[in-house]
Design a protein around this motif. Structure first.
Motif, mmCIF file in Angstrom:
data_model
loop_
_atom_site.group_PDB
_atom_site.id
_atom_site.type_symbol
_atom_site.label_atom_id
_atom_site.label_comp_id
_atom_site.label_asym_id
_atom_site.label_seq_id
_atom_site.Cartn_x
_atom_site.Cartn_y
_atom_site.Cartn_z
ATOM 1 N N LEU A 7 40.579 37.670 37.289
ATOM 2 C CA LEU A 7 40.617 36.463 38.108
ATOM 3 C C LEU A 7 41.817 35.596 37.723
ATOM 4 C CD1 LEU A 7 39.458 34.681 40.329
ATOM 5 C CD2 LEU A 7 37.969 33.645 38.596
ATOM 6 N N GLU A 30 28.423 46.634 35.900
ATOM 7 C CA GLU A 30 28.187 45.235 35.562
ATOM 8 C C GLU A 30 28.764 44.898 34.186
ATOM 9 O OE1 GLU A 30 23.970 44.816 36.053
ATOM 10 O OE2 GLU A 30 24.156 44.417 38.212
ATOM 11 N N VAL A 81 32.512 44.584 34.658
ATOM 12 C CA VAL A 81 32.845 43.319 35.325
ATOM 13 C C VAL A 81 32.692 42.149 34.358
ATOM 14 C CG1 VAL A 81 32.151 41.710 37.152
ATOM 15 C CG2 VAL A 81 32.373 44.148 37.652
ATOM 16 N N GLN A 107 39.862 34.710 44.417
ATOM 17 C CA GLN A 107 38.501 35.235 44.339
ATOM 18 C C GLN A 107 38.273 36.333 45.375
ATOM 19 O OE1 GLN A 107 35.623 32.042 44.375
ATOM 20 N NE2 GLN A 107 36.659 30.977 42.716
ATOM 21 N N SER A 108 38.827 36.144 46.558
ATOM 22 C CA SER A 108 38.693 37.138 47.615
ATOM 23 C C SER A 108 39.411 38.438 47.237
ATOM 24 C CB SER A 108 39.262 36.585 48.922
ATOM 25 O OG SER A 108 39.213 37.550 49.934
ATOM 26 N N ALA A 151 36.336 40.667 34.467
ATOM 27 C CA ALA A 151 36.491 39.791 35.629
ATOM 28 C C ALA A 151 37.280 38.520 35.318
ATOM 29 C CB ALA A 151 35.130 39.438 36.218
ATOM 30 N N LEU A 181 37.364 44.715 43.019
ATOM 31 C CA LEU A 181 36.184 45.189 42.290
ATOM 32 C C LEU A 181 35.284 46.042 43.175
ATOM 33 C CD1 LEU A 181 35.292 42.044 40.144
ATOM 34 C CD2 LEU A 181 36.325 44.197 39.368
ATOM 35 N N ALA A 182 35.202 45.719 44.459
ATOM 36 C CA ALA A 182 34.425 46.550 45.380
ATOM 37 C C ALA A 182 35.016 47.957 45.456
ATOM 38 C CB ALA A 182 34.378 45.910 46.764
ATOM 39 N N THR A 192 37.342 40.149 44.490
ATOM 40 C CA THR A 192 36.124 40.753 45.032
ATOM 41 C C THR A 192 36.430 42.081 45.709
ATOM 42 O OG1 THR A 192 35.115 38.588 45.323
ATOM 43 C CG2 THR A 192 34.193 40.390 46.620
ATOM 44 N N ALA A 193 37.485 42.114 46.496
ATOM 45 C CA ALA A 193 37.863 43.351 47.189
ATOM 46 C C ALA A 193 38.292 44.433 46.200
ATOM 47 C CB ALA A 193 38.979 43.071 48.188
ATOM 48 N N TYR A 234 34.087 49.797 42.276
ATOM 49 C CA TYR A 234 32.685 50.214 42.320
ATOM 50 C C TYR A 234 32.504 51.430 43.220
ATOM 51 C CZ TYR A 234 27.637 50.096 42.724
ATOM 52 O OH TYR A 234 26.314 50.435 42.692
#
Length: 165
Positions: free
Chosen positions: A31, A20, A23, A49-50, A27, A56-57, A53-54, A60
């Motif tokens: 972005l 966190e 990010v 954004q999509s 982020a 960053l996933a 998100t992918a 993680y």
């Protein structure tokens, strides 16, 4: 005195806090790069954004295995790779600063000029020769300058083409 928590729950909580914090710091910049890649506007950037998100996933998912690797660099590489695989969706752009460029040109410009990735690293990431990266970057900058001269580019594109001089 409170006992120190141990076990998988505490480790997971620590991992989550670390991620966190990463990010929170990265982020916004990621972005911005994704928005430039997809040629969307800041106000409307669902593809960016999509992609973010992918990416960053993925970071993680491998967070525990990152040793000396920079998580930002990993996220940026993943973002670039995901964009390259889906670039056909983003060919025309949605009026973003770099919408006059092809997806490959946007990718090279964002990596080289916005993110400051070395030419040899960009070439390796994209599977291109260094001379090809140089040529694509030069062509993209020329396109942005022409758009700025013609007045077909917004102020941000005019600023970007001037900064690349």
């Amino acid at each position: 005195m409170r006992e120190q928590q141990r076990g998988p729950g505490a480790e997971h909580a620590h991992r989550t806090r670390e991620f966190e914090a990463f990010v929170a710091g990265a982020a916004g910049r990621l972005l911005h790069a994704a928005t430039l890649l997809t040629a969307e506007t800041r106000a409307h950037n669902p593809y960016a954004q999509s992609l973010l998100t992918a990416a960053l996933a993925h970071v993680y998912a491998v967070w525990d295995r990152l040793r000396d690797e920079d998580p930002y660099d990993l996220a940026r590489r993943d973002l670039a790779a995901r964009f390259a695989r889906t670039a056909w969706r983003h060919h025309g752009g949605q009026g973003g600063v770099l919408s006059a460029l092809s997806p490959q040109e946007r990718l090279v410009v964002v990596l080289r000029l916005c993110e400051g990735v070395a030419e040899e690293q960009a070439a390796a990431l994209l599977g291109l020769s260094e001379s090809r990266v140089r040529a694509v970057c030069a062509r993209a900058v020329a396109t942005l300058r022409a758009a700025a001269r013609d007045g077909t580019a917004g102020p941000a594109a005019r600023q970007a083409s001037g900064a690349a001089a």
